[in-house]
Write a protein that holds these residues in place. Structure first.
Motif, short mmCIF file in Angstrom:
data_model
loop_
_atom_site.label_atom_id
_atom_site.label_comp_id
_atom_site.label_asym_id
_atom_site.label_seq_id
_atom_site.Cartn_x
_atom_site.Cartn_y
_atom_site.Cartn_z
N TYR A 100 64.25 -37.95 -0.73
CA TYR A 100 65.04 -36.97 0.00
C TYR A 100 66.16 -36.35 -0.83
O TYR A 100 66.31 -35.13 -0.88
N GLU A 101 66.94 -37.17 -1.50
CA GLU A 101 68.09 -36.66 -2.24
C GLU A 101 67.69 -35.71 -3.36
O GLU A 101 68.37 -34.73 -3.64
N GLY A 102 66.57 -36.01 -4.03
CA GLY A 102 66.19 -35.22 -5.19
C GLY A 102 65.24 -34.08 -4.92
O GLY A 102 65.23 -33.09 -5.66
N LEU A 103 64.40 -34.18 -3.86
CA LEU A 103 63.33 -33.21 -3.67
C LEU A 103 63.42 -32.41 -2.39
O LEU A 103 62.68 -31.43 -2.22
N ALA A 104 64.26 -32.81 -1.45
CA ALA A 104 64.37 -32.05 -0.20
C ALA A 104 65.13 -30.75 -0.44
O ALA A 104 66.16 -30.74 -1.13
N PRO A 105 64.64 -29.62 0.10
CA PRO A 105 65.38 -28.36 -0.04
C PRO A 105 66.75 -28.45 0.61
O PRO A 105 66.97 -29.22 1.55
N LEU A 119 55.76 -25.82 3.73
CA LEU A 119 56.40 -24.93 2.77
C LEU A 119 56.91 -23.67 3.46
O LEU A 119 58.01 -23.18 3.16
N GLY A 120 56.11 -23.14 4.41
CA GLY A 120 56.55 -21.95 5.14
C GLY A 120 57.79 -22.20 5.98
O GLY A 120 58.63 -21.31 6.12
N LEU A 121 57.93 -23.40 6.52
CA LEU A 121 59.11 -23.75 7.30
C LEU A 121 60.31 -24.07 6.43
O LEU A 121 61.43 -24.17 6.93
N GLY A 122 60.07 -24.26 5.12
CA GLY A 122 61.17 -24.65 4.24
C GLY A 122 61.49 -26.12 4.29
O GLY A 122 62.55 -26.55 3.79
N VAL A 123 60.59 -26.95 4.87
CA VAL A 123 60.84 -28.39 4.96
C VAL A 123 60.66 -29.06 3.61
O VAL A 123 61.32 -30.05 3.30
N ILE A 124 59.73 -28.55 2.79
CA ILE A 124 59.53 -29.06 1.43
C ILE A 124 59.68 -27.90 0.45
O ILE A 124 59.53 -26.73 0.83
N GLY A 125 59.98 -28.24 -0.80
CA GLY A 125 60.11 -27.23 -1.84
C GLY A 125 58.84 -27.09 -2.66
O GLY A 125 57.86 -27.83 -2.46
#
Length: 433
Positions: A126-131, A382-388
């Motif tokens: 979460y800390e490193g990869l969450a948008p 990705l479309g929701l912006g939940v992941i980068g």
């Protein structure tokens, strides 16, 4: 490369190139003993920044210019809606008969174990990869759901190719995948509700909670209306059209209209359009005229429109983003957790349900197949912006690897079964080709 091209002209170039490339790649993969989906996913990745955009950016921009991508995206999403409708239509409740305990144990374990392991991995990422701005809850839940997906239609194709579709293991795998996919899509609808932007002044966290609860209530009403209202209405409509000479065309119109309206309804509720198309397919009556109409829809949407979705996924997949040691470590961790959760969880649950060791390992390998269904889920996230983009790329590679190994592993296990049968132990009828 001065003035921008006419979008229609660009579409008329991009569509045949993409469709032909996916068709050729799919045929090559089938010759290599793989499912065609592997080739189609690879084409999407190779046409994106991972290869063509890296080696020859001018050609990439000419073939897939920015102004044409929205049009290709719309066409690809229409193909995706038809695909999800067909997935729902192929769900067969009859697969559950006589296998209740094994289906419940294996299907729930193959969802809950990867869900739990994926959640733990997501907490670490979460800390490193969450948008930026994405809440911990929706990020963790989405990654967990992405780990728990099984590609029901790809699994069916692999079983048919292996001559296992009617075997006890094949039927059990289909039933488990069907139940697991229903659970996964319901969880994805929850993630979409969590990720929707909340109206201002809604009271902070209480507003978000009310948004999720409201979406859940609306989805429940939608499901009840589809089952007790739309399903009998569809059965009446199909019966009314069946005697007509042009019944096939009429039913195609009915099905296309129904899946679009169902998709619109769930999208407006805050779930996702794909969920509505999936549910509509699940409630459509399985009659001869419906199967003919669905086959007509499949004949165009799957080979022509769906590859455009793969291209959209490929343009978002950039292996160059995994340029550091830590990025590749996360990618390897994603793959290891995905395989341990799905394959290990499914095989272990099958053993507990009383399946022989070889059947349990085969079942776990089959449940580990992700295919296009995983890409659908990842594009939603990705479309929701939940992941980068970086995590998206790692998850796409995981989907590609887990799908690619399924066929060879099952083929190797079947080969050992045949050797044993050749030594005097008869193979089950469903395993004979």
């Amino acid at each position: 490369m001065g003035a921008s091209r006419d979008p229609l002209e660009a579409v008329l170039v991009a569509v045949p190139v993409v469709v032909l490339a996916c068709g050729v790649a799919g045929a090559v993969m089938r010759r290599l003993g793989q499912t065609a989906v592997i080739g189609e996913i690879l084409v999407g990745i190779l046409l994106g920044p991972s290869l063509l955009g890296w080696l020859w950016p001018e050609a990439s921009r000419w073939l897939l210019p920015g102004e044409v991508l929205p049009y290709l995206g719309v066409l690809g999403n229409l193909g995706l809606l038809v695909f999800m409708f067909l997935v729902g239509l192929e769900l067969d409740p009859g697969l559950l008969r006589g296998r209740g305990r094994a289906v419940v144990v294996v299907s729930q374990a193959s969802v809950l174990i990867p869900l739990g392991l994926g959640g733990l991995l997501a907490l670490a990422m979460y800390e490193g990869l969450a948008p930026e701005g994405v809440g911990r809850a929706e990020f963790v839940l989405f990654v967990a759901v992405a780990m728990s997906v099984t590609a029901f239609p790809v699994l069916a194709r692999i079983l048919k190719d292996q001559g296992m579709y009617g075997s006890p293991v094949g039927a059990l795998a289909m039933a488990c995948a069907a139940v697991a996919d229903v659970v996964a899509w319901c969880l994805l609808a929850l993630v979409v509700a969590l990720a929707q932007p909340q109206p201002q002044g809604g009271g902070g966290g209480g507003g978000a909670g009310w948004g999720v609860a409201g979406t859940a209530v609306l989805v429940g009403v939608f499901l009840a209306g589809m089952w007790w209202g739309v399903r009998p209405l569809l059965a009446w409509g199909v019966r009314r059209w069946a005697p007509d000479a042009d019944s096939g065309a009429g039913v195609v119109v009915l099905l296309c209209s129904g899946l679009c309206l169902s998709a619109y309804a769930t999208n407006a509720m805050g779930a996702h359009a794909l969920f509505g198309a999936f549910v509509f397919g699940a409630v459509v009556p399985r009659t001869g005229v419906v199967e003919v109409a669905a086959e007509r829809m499949r004949a165009f949407a799957v080979p022509v429109l769906l590859p455009l979705f793969f291209v959209g996924s490929g343009l978002r997949t950039d292996v160059g983003l995994l340029d550091g040691g830590s990025a590749w470590l996360w990618a390897v961790a994603v793959l290891a957790v995905a395989v341990a959760g799905k394959w290990g969880g499914g095989a272990g649950a099958a053993l507990l349900a009383g399946q022989p060791v070889r059947d349990a390992v085969t079942l776990g390998a089959l449940m580990n197949c992700r295919g296009v269904t995983e890409l659908v889920v990842l594009n939603v996230g990705l479309g929701l912006g939940v992941i980068g983009a970086e995590l998206f790329t790692a998850l796409v590679l995981m989907a590609l690897v887990t799908t690619a190994v399924t066929g060879p592993v099952v083929r190797a296990l079947r080969g050992r079964e045949r050797e044993r049968a050749g030594d005097g132990t008869a193979a089950p009828a469903g395993l004979r080709r």
